[in-house]
Design a protein around this motif. Sequence first.
Motif, PDB file in Angstrom:
ATOM      1  N   THR A   1      97.614  50.840 -23.760  1.00 11.24           N
ATOM      2  CA  THR A   1      99.189  50.294 -24.863  1.00 11.24           C
ATOM      3  C   THR A   1     100.095  50.404 -23.963  1.00 11.24           C
ATOM      4  O   THR A   1     100.967  49.781 -24.735  1.00 11.24           O
ATOM      5  CB  THR A   1      99.258  52.509 -25.532  1.00 11.24           C
ATOM      6  N   LEU A   2      99.759  50.782 -22.234  1.00 16.34           N
ATOM      7  CA  LEU A   2     101.058  50.742 -22.160  1.00 16.34           C
ATOM      8  C   LEU A   2     101.109  49.249 -20.836  1.00 16.34           C
ATOM      9  O   LEU A   2     102.436  48.424 -20.998  1.00 16.34           O
ATOM     10  CB  LEU A   2     101.774  51.613 -20.624  1.00 16.34           C
ATOM     11  N   ARG A   3     100.119  48.625 -21.371  1.00 16.30           N
ATOM     12  CA  ARG A   3     100.116  47.221 -20.982  1.00 16.30           C
ATOM     13  C   ARG A   3     100.191  46.368 -22.187  1.00 16.30           C
ATOM     14  O   ARG A   3     100.815  45.981 -22.280  1.00 16.30           O
ATOM     15  CB  ARG A   3      98.957  47.394 -20.030  1.00 16.30           C
ATOM     16  N   ASP A   4      98.957  46.009 -21.782  1.00 15.21           N
ATOM     17  CA  ASP A   4      98.147  45.422 -23.350  1.00 15.21           C
ATOM     18  C   ASP A   4      99.075  46.320 -24.766  1.00 15.21           C
ATOM     19  O   ASP A   4      99.637  44.652 -25.709  1.00 15.21           O
ATOM     20  CB  ASP A   4      97.334  45.144 -22.952  1.00 15.21           C
TER      21      ASP A   4
ATOM     22  N   VAL B   1      96.610  53.113 -28.481  1.00 14.63           N
ATOM     23  CA  VAL B   1      97.229  54.358 -29.933  1.00 14.63           C
ATOM     24  C   VAL B   1      97.627  52.548 -30.878  1.00 14.63           C
ATOM     25  O   VAL B   1      98.250  51.548 -30.958  1.00 14.63           O
ATOM     26  CB  VAL B   1      97.911  54.816 -29.413  1.00 14.63           C
ATOM     27  N   ASN B   2      96.761  53.287 -32.196  1.00 16.79           N
ATOM     28  CA  ASN B   2      97.158  52.379 -33.577  1.00 16.79           C
ATOM     29  C   ASN B   2      96.542  51.003 -33.349  1.00 16.79           C
ATOM     30  O   ASN B   2      96.920  50.469 -34.649  1.00 16.79           O
ATOM     31  CB  ASN B   2      98.644  51.887 -33.441  1.00 16.79           C
ATOM     32  N   GLY B   3      95.982  50.936 -32.386  1.00 20.80           N
ATOM     33  CA  GLY B   3      95.301  49.197 -32.521  1.00 20.80           C
ATOM     34  C   GLY B   3      96.769  48.782 -31.808  1.00 20.80           C
ATOM     35  O   GLY B   3      96.242  47.267 -32.147  1.00 20.80           O
ATOM     36  N   LEU B   4      98.065  48.935 -31.005  1.00 18.99           N
ATOM     37  CA  LEU B   4      98.458  47.853 -30.619  1.00 18.99           C
ATOM     38  C   LEU B   4      98.150  47.135 -29.963  1.00 18.99           C
ATOM     39  O   LEU B   4      97.112  47.347 -28.986  1.00 18.99           O
ATOM     40  CB  LEU B   4      99.934  49.242 -30.114  1.00 18.99           C
TER      41      LEU B   4
ATOM     42  N   TYR C   1     104.728  58.915 -31.648  1.00 14.76           N
ATOM     43  CA  TYR C   1     105.500  58.991 -31.402  1.00 14.76           C
ATOM     44  C   TYR C   1     105.012  57.115 -30.770  1.00 14.76           C
ATOM     45  O   TYR C   1     106.179  56.121 -30.505  1.00 14.76           O
ATOM     46  CB  TYR C   1     104.636  59.761 -29.969  1.00 14.76           C
ATOM     47  N   VAL C   2     104.010  56.711 -30.717  1.00 12.96           N
ATOM     48  CA  VAL C   2     103.797  55.522 -30.082  1.00 12.96           C
ATOM     49  C   VAL C   2     104.869  54.470 -31.123  1.00 12.96           C
ATOM     50  O   VAL C   2     105.469  53.458 -31.161  1.00 12.96           O
ATOM     51  CB  VAL C   2     102.304  55.311 -29.443  1.00 12.96           C
ATOM     52  N   SER C   3     104.367  54.681 -32.533  1.00 15.58           N
ATOM     53  CA  SER C   3     104.369  54.191 -33.274  1.00 15.58           C
ATOM     54  C   SER C   3     106.673  53.346 -33.895  1.00 15.58           C
ATOM     55  O   SER C   3     106.565  52.939 -34.250  1.00 15.58           O
ATOM     56  CB  SER C   3     104.447  54.428 -34.752  1.00 15.58           C
ATOM     57  N   ASN C   4     106.997  55.296 -32.711  1.00 14.14           N
ATOM     58  CA  ASN C   4     108.186  55.483 -33.362  1.00 14.14           C
ATOM     59  C   ASN C   4     109.326  54.025 -32.061  1.00 14.14           C
ATOM     60  O   ASN C   4     109.919  53.378 -32.289  1.00 14.14           O
ATOM     61  CB  ASN C   4     109.174  56.609 -33.505  1.00 14.14           C
ATOM     62  N   ALA C   5     107.699  54.431 -30.891  1.00 11.21           N
ATOM     63  CA  ALA C   5     108.564  53.721 -29.444  1.00 11.21           C
ATOM     64  C   ALA C   5     108.327  52.919 -29.311  1.00 11.21           C
ATOM     65  O   ALA C   5     109.343  51.607 -28.679  1.00 11.21           O
ATOM     66  CB  ALA C   5     107.934  54.684 -28.853  1.00 11.21           C
ATOM     67  N   SER C   6     107.559  52.276 -30.668  1.00 11.71           N
ATOM     68  CA  SER C   6     107.195  50.257 -30.557  1.00 11.71           C
ATOM     69  C   SER C   6     107.796  49.451 -31.326  1.00 11.71           C
ATOM     70  O   SER C   6     108.027  48.451 -31.631  1.00 11.71           O
ATOM     71  CB  SER C   6     105.366  50.656 -30.729  1.00 11.71           C
TER      72      SER C   6
END
Length: 382
Positions: A18-21, A228-231, A268-273
């Motif tokens: 998540t934090l790279r790709d 996360v979330n398939g981001l 959290y990842v949704s909001n941060a992204s």
Amino acid sequence: MCVIDKLRNREIKIVDTTLRDGEQTAGVVFANSEKVIIAQMLSDLGIDQLEVGIPAMGGDEKDAIKKICKKNLKSSVMAWNRAVISDIEQSIDCGVDAVAISISVSDIHIQNKLRTSREWVIDSMVKSVEFAKKNGMYVSINGEDASRADEDFLIEFIKAGKQAGADRFRFCDTVGVMDPFTIREKIARIHKETQFDIEMHTHNDFGMATANAIAGAIGGANHIGVTVNGLGERAGNAALEEVLMALKHVFKYDMDIDTKKFRELSEYVSNASGRELPAWKAIVGSNMFKHESGIHADGALKDPKNYEAFEPEEVGLERQIVIGKHSGKAAIINKFHEYDIELSPEMANKVLEEVRAVSVRMKRSLFDKEIVNIYKDLCEEE
């Protein structure tokens, strides 16, 4: 041996990128503090390895990676690199314990992107691996566009990396063109020929990233890359929550993962992204356990297993019976039980008729207050 047994008899490790790709999604940027929090959440979840960024970018990227490394997480911390010695030096300086060394392996990329030769690709990879291993790194050699590479060359590439000391090979379906049936066969052959650890890294351009990732594991891969979330770039990557719940429930694979934290992590990842978490998102979407259709709501009220594959609490959600156009009488009666009101069959039908009419006019399901007001108005009329 059946498919379930093939997975049960091997240890499958999860690699989150998540934090790279994930951050390579067009328009997505995580703040450094968000990166550290996401890394901690993933580690607490029980993820085996985190790919946290690209140190060669320098600046804030490198600062965030250093901060993550200082957290002493339970997860292994990996950094992404080109097959370039200076990239790997930057990663080592951050304090990571693992490096991913990525280079194109398809002729499409070698000729049109790198404009070089297959021999140069292998030579660059081998030199990078040898340098990383001399410095005590766990090494993944990433075959970019592996799904479109010549299979014999791919095997040659993997064997060269293995001989140089690499620990695993990342099979990248970079443009998401594989299907589960083909990828299972391809991974099975590659694994048989190389006897090497393989990680699946699948993209979702045709909506098959999760299926392809698991099919690769059935074929012999023992690592699965997720976000996360398939981001991820374009249509994204295999979604962490989908892969893990499919392994657990569809394939009966026992993993030490705290799935109850899925919804919190996804939000959290949704909001941060800055990327919406759709209500209809598999596993963690708010609609996963919402029932409105009369037949479905009635079935869910009688026994949730009628229309639910697993309990909502398992992923941090709650069951909801929604009242709207498609509701049935059972849902109406159940809703008023929440207010200690016992509706007669005749009144339930009247309320249901009005609920459906109002729902059509307003083009949505109704709030509890609106439903109660309908009941009160009908009582006054009588």
